[in-house]
Design a protein around this motif. Structure first.
Motif, PDB file in Angstrom:
ATOM      1  N   THR A   1       0.856  -1.174   0.000  1.00  0.00           N
ATOM      2  CA  THR A   1       0.000   0.000   0.000  1.00  0.00           C
ATOM      3  C   THR A   1       0.897   1.230   0.000  1.00  0.00           C
ATOM      4  O   THR A   1       1.704   1.430   0.899  1.00  0.00           O
ATOM      5  N   TRP A   2       0.744   2.037  -1.038  1.00  0.00           N
ATOM      6  CA  TRP A   2       1.595   3.204  -1.183  1.00  0.00           C
ATOM      7  C   TRP A   2       0.759   4.308  -1.817  1.00  0.00           C
ATOM      8  O   TRP A   2       0.511   4.320  -3.006  1.00  0.00           O
ATOM      9  N   ASN A   3       0.255   5.208  -0.984  1.00  0.00           N
ATOM     10  CA  ASN A   3      -0.667   6.235  -1.453  1.00  0.00           C
ATOM     11  C   ASN A   3      -1.774   5.628  -2.320  1.00  0.00           C
ATOM     12  O   ASN A   3      -1.986   6.037  -3.456  1.00  0.00           O
ATOM     13  N   PRO A   4      -2.485   4.609  -1.793  1.00  0.00           N
ATOM     14  CA  PRO A   4      -3.499   3.952  -2.617  1.00  0.00           C
ATOM     15  C   PRO A   4      -4.590   4.930  -3.027  1.00  0.00           C
ATOM     16  O   PRO A   4      -4.964   5.836  -2.289  1.00  0.00           O
ATOM     17  N   ALA A   5      -5.117   4.700  -4.222  1.00  0.00           N
ATOM     18  CA  ALA A   5      -6.191   5.504  -4.796  1.00  0.00           C
ATOM     19  C   ALA A   5      -5.798   6.958  -4.995  1.00  0.00           C
ATOM     20  O   ALA A   5      -6.650   7.827  -5.119  1.00  0.00           O
ATOM     21  N   LYS A   6      -4.498   7.224  -5.034  1.00  0.00           N
ATOM     22  CA  LYS A   6      -4.024   8.553  -5.395  1.00  0.00           C
ATOM     23  C   LYS A   6      -3.229   8.419  -6.682  1.00  0.00           C
ATOM     24  O   LYS A   6      -2.425   7.503  -6.838  1.00  0.00           O
ATOM     25  N   PHE A   7      -3.462   9.337  -7.610  1.00  0.00           N
ATOM     26  CA  PHE A   7      -2.873   9.227  -8.935  1.00  0.00           C
ATOM     27  C   PHE A   7      -2.274  10.561  -9.366  1.00  0.00           C
ATOM     28  O   PHE A   7      -2.647  11.621  -8.873  1.00  0.00           O
ATOM     29  N   ASN A   8      -1.362  10.447 -10.317  1.00  0.00           N
ATOM     30  CA  ASN A   8      -0.760  11.621 -10.934  1.00  0.00           C
ATOM     31  C   ASN A   8      -0.794  11.410 -12.442  1.00  0.00           C
ATOM     32  O   ASN A   8      -0.028  10.615 -12.980  1.00  0.00           O
ATOM     33  N   ASN A   9      -1.732  12.079 -13.117  1.00  0.00           N
ATOM     34  CA  ASN A   9      -1.855  12.001 -14.565  1.00  0.00           C
ATOM     35  C   ASN A   9      -2.020  10.566 -15.066  1.00  0.00           C
ATOM     36  O   ASN A   9      -1.286  10.113 -15.952  1.00  0.00           O
ATOM     37  N   PRO A  10      -2.988   9.795 -14.529  1.00  0.00           N
ATOM     38  CA  PRO A  10      -3.189   8.420 -15.007  1.00  0.00           C
ATOM     39  C   PRO A  10      -3.633   8.413 -16.462  1.00  0.00           C
ATOM     40  O   PRO A  10      -4.404   9.277 -16.894  1.00  0.00           O
ATOM     41  N   MET A  11      -3.192   7.404 -17.236  1.00  0.00           N
ATOM     42  CA  MET A  11      -3.451   7.419 -18.677  1.00  0.00           C
ATOM     43  C   MET A  11      -3.988   6.110 -19.245  1.00  0.00           C
ATOM     44  O   MET A  11      -4.575   6.112 -20.321  1.00  0.00           O
ATOM     45  N   GLY A  12      -3.779   4.978 -18.597  1.00  0.00           N
ATOM     46  CA  GLY A  12      -4.221   3.706 -19.163  1.00  0.00           C
ATOM     47  C   GLY A  12      -5.003   2.888 -18.161  1.00  0.00           C
ATOM     48  O   GLY A  12      -4.840   3.063 -16.945  1.00  0.00           O
ATOM     49  N   ILE A  13      -5.847   1.975 -18.664  1.00  0.00           N
ATOM     50  CA  ILE A  13      -6.664   1.157 -17.769  1.00  0.00           C
ATOM     51  C   ILE A  13      -6.979  -0.175 -18.434  1.00  0.00           C
ATOM     52  O   ILE A  13      -7.109  -0.260 -19.665  1.00  0.00           O
ATOM     53  N   GLY A  14      -7.053  -1.236 -17.626  1.00  0.00           N
ATOM     54  CA  GLY A  14      -7.445  -2.555 -18.098  1.00  0.00           C
ATOM     55  C   GLY A  14      -8.252  -3.250 -17.029  1.00  0.00           C
ATOM     56  O   GLY A  14      -8.133  -2.939 -15.836  1.00  0.00           O
ATOM     57  N   ILE A  15      -9.097  -4.213 -17.421  1.00  0.00           N
ATOM     58  CA  ILE A  15      -9.971  -4.920 -16.494  1.00  0.00           C
ATOM     59  C   ILE A  15      -9.497  -6.352 -16.341  1.00  0.00           C
ATOM     60  O   ILE A  15      -9.298  -7.069 -17.311  1.00  0.00           O
ATOM     61  N   ASP A  16      -9.336  -6.787 -15.091  1.00  0.00           N
ATOM     62  CA  ASP A  16      -8.858  -8.116 -14.721  1.00  0.00           C
ATOM     63  C   ASP A  16     -10.008  -8.851 -14.040  1.00  0.00           C
ATOM     64  O   ASP A  16     -10.632  -8.323 -13.121  1.00  0.00           O
ATOM     65  N   THR A  17     -10.309 -10.063 -14.481  1.00  0.00           N
ATOM     66  CA  THR A  17     -11.434 -10.816 -13.926  1.00  0.00           C
ATOM     67  C   THR A  17     -10.993 -12.029 -13.114  1.00  0.00           C
ATOM     68  O   THR A  17     -11.802 -12.901 -12.805  1.00  0.00           O
ATOM     69  N   THR A  18      -9.730 -12.105 -12.728  1.00  0.00           N
ATOM     70  CA  THR A  18      -9.239 -13.289 -12.038  1.00  0.00           C
ATOM     71  C   THR A  18      -9.604 -13.270 -10.562  1.00  0.00           C
ATOM     72  O   THR A  18     -10.058 -12.266 -10.013  1.00  0.00           O
ATOM     73  N   THR A  19      -9.351 -14.398  -9.897  1.00  0.00           N
ATOM     74  CA  THR A  19      -9.620 -14.502  -8.461  1.00  0.00           C
ATOM     75  C   THR A  19      -8.595 -13.749  -7.634  1.00  0.00           C
ATOM     76  O   THR A  19      -8.709 -13.693  -6.409  1.00  0.00           O
ATOM     77  N   ASN A  20      -7.573 -13.183  -8.272  1.00  0.00           N
ATOM     78  CA  ASN A  20      -6.627 -12.354  -7.532  1.00  0.00           C
ATOM     79  C   ASN A  20      -7.262 -11.047  -7.079  1.00  0.00           C
ATOM     80  O   ASN A  20      -6.738 -10.358  -6.208  1.00  0.00           O
ATOM     81  N   CYS A  21      -8.386 -10.697  -7.683  1.00  0.00           N
ATOM     82  CA  CYS A  21      -9.096  -9.490  -7.269  1.00  0.00           C
ATOM     83  C   CYS A  21      -9.869  -9.771  -5.989  1.00  0.00           C
ATOM     84  O   CYS A  21     -10.339 -10.889  -5.748  1.00  0.00           O
ATOM     85  N   ALA A  22     -10.024  -8.767  -5.146  1.00  0.00           N
ATOM     86  CA  ALA A  22     -10.715  -8.926  -3.877  1.00  0.00           C
ATOM     87  C   ALA A  22     -12.135  -9.432  -4.107  1.00  0.00           C
ATOM     88  O   ALA A  22     -12.883  -8.894  -4.915  1.00  0.00           O
ATOM     89  N   GLY A  23     -12.483 -10.515  -3.383  1.00  0.00           N
ATOM     90  CA  GLY A  23     -13.825 -11.055  -3.507  1.00  0.00           C
ATOM     91  C   GLY A  23     -14.094 -11.727  -4.837  1.00  0.00           C
ATOM     92  O   GLY A  23     -15.253 -11.978  -5.193  1.00  0.00           O
TER      93      GLY A  23
END
Length: 216
Positions: free
Chosen positions: A4-26
């Motif tokens: 955890t390192w400044n979670p949910a804080k961003f600086n000029n975010p530019m890309g995004i992808g969706i992951d559907t694996t069980t590694n995601c919470a819940g």
């Protein structure tokens, strides 16, 4: 998996992808976001809880990223990241660990001297056969690599004619493997048709502020 390192804080975010694996919470979908200005990627739940994979944090013996931009998730849920200022593509597993899937038992590729060397790449997409398409912005083209990072072919060159690009940035691939490319400085979007081995491209959009107009 991450820190955890400044979670949910961003600086000029530019890309995004969706992951559907069980590694995601819940075991629910999560988001991989290129936190460009902070030179890192973050994995976030759909409610905004984020972690930074340890493999990307220098203080944790991680791999140094420099201005990452595009992100694509492949069929194996590997996370392919365009590491723009390092002129390469870096791959992580969905758990945030560095992979060894690319050529040479390393988790990145940057071209192989046979026409695939990248210059300021930005966008990325994976087609139905697992090939990786990278928008090679500085070279005004789109480059195709196989799933191991080996250079296969190139689409486009500098110019304003159909099939040419001027500072392209984004890309997506449809179910028929046609390429849709954001051709920034030509103020248009081009579709290059897979059926003609990407030799035939059409476009829509012109410079302006109205409907079907674009302004870089």
């Amino acid at each position: 998996i991450g820190v955890t390192w400044n979670p949910a804080k961003f600086n000029n975010p530019m890309g995004i992808g969706i992951d559907t694996t069980t590694n995601c919470a819940g075991s629910t979908p999560c988001l991989w976001i290129a936190d460009t200005g902070n030179n890192r990627i973050q994995r976030c739940s759909t409610t905004g809880t984020c972690t930074v994979p340890a493999a990307t944090v220098a203080g944790y013996n991680g791999l140094m990223l420099s201005n990452p931009t595009g992100i694509a998730i492949d069929a194996s849920n590997n996370v392919d990241v365009v590491d723009t200022s390092n002129n390469r593509v870096v791959q992580f597993s969905s758990a945030g660990a560095a992979t060894t899937n690319f050529t040479g038992a390393v988790n990145y590729f940057s071209g192989n001297g046979a026409g695939g060397a990248l210059s300021n790449p930005t966008g990325i997409a994976v087609d139905g056969s697992g090939n990786i398409w990278v928008v090679d912005t500085g070279n005004n083209r789109v480059v195709k690599f196989n799933s191991s990072g080996v250079y296969l072919s190139t689409v486009g060159s500098l110019g304003s004619a159909l099939g040419q690009f001027k500072t392209p940035t984004g890309i997506t691939i449809d179910a028929s493997n046609n390429l849709w490319v954001v051709d920034d400085n030509n103020s248009r979007v081009q579709e290059c048709t897979a059926a003609s081995v990407y030799a035939t491209c059409t476009s829509f959009g012109t410079y302006g502020v109205g409907n079907s107009n674009f302004n870089f």
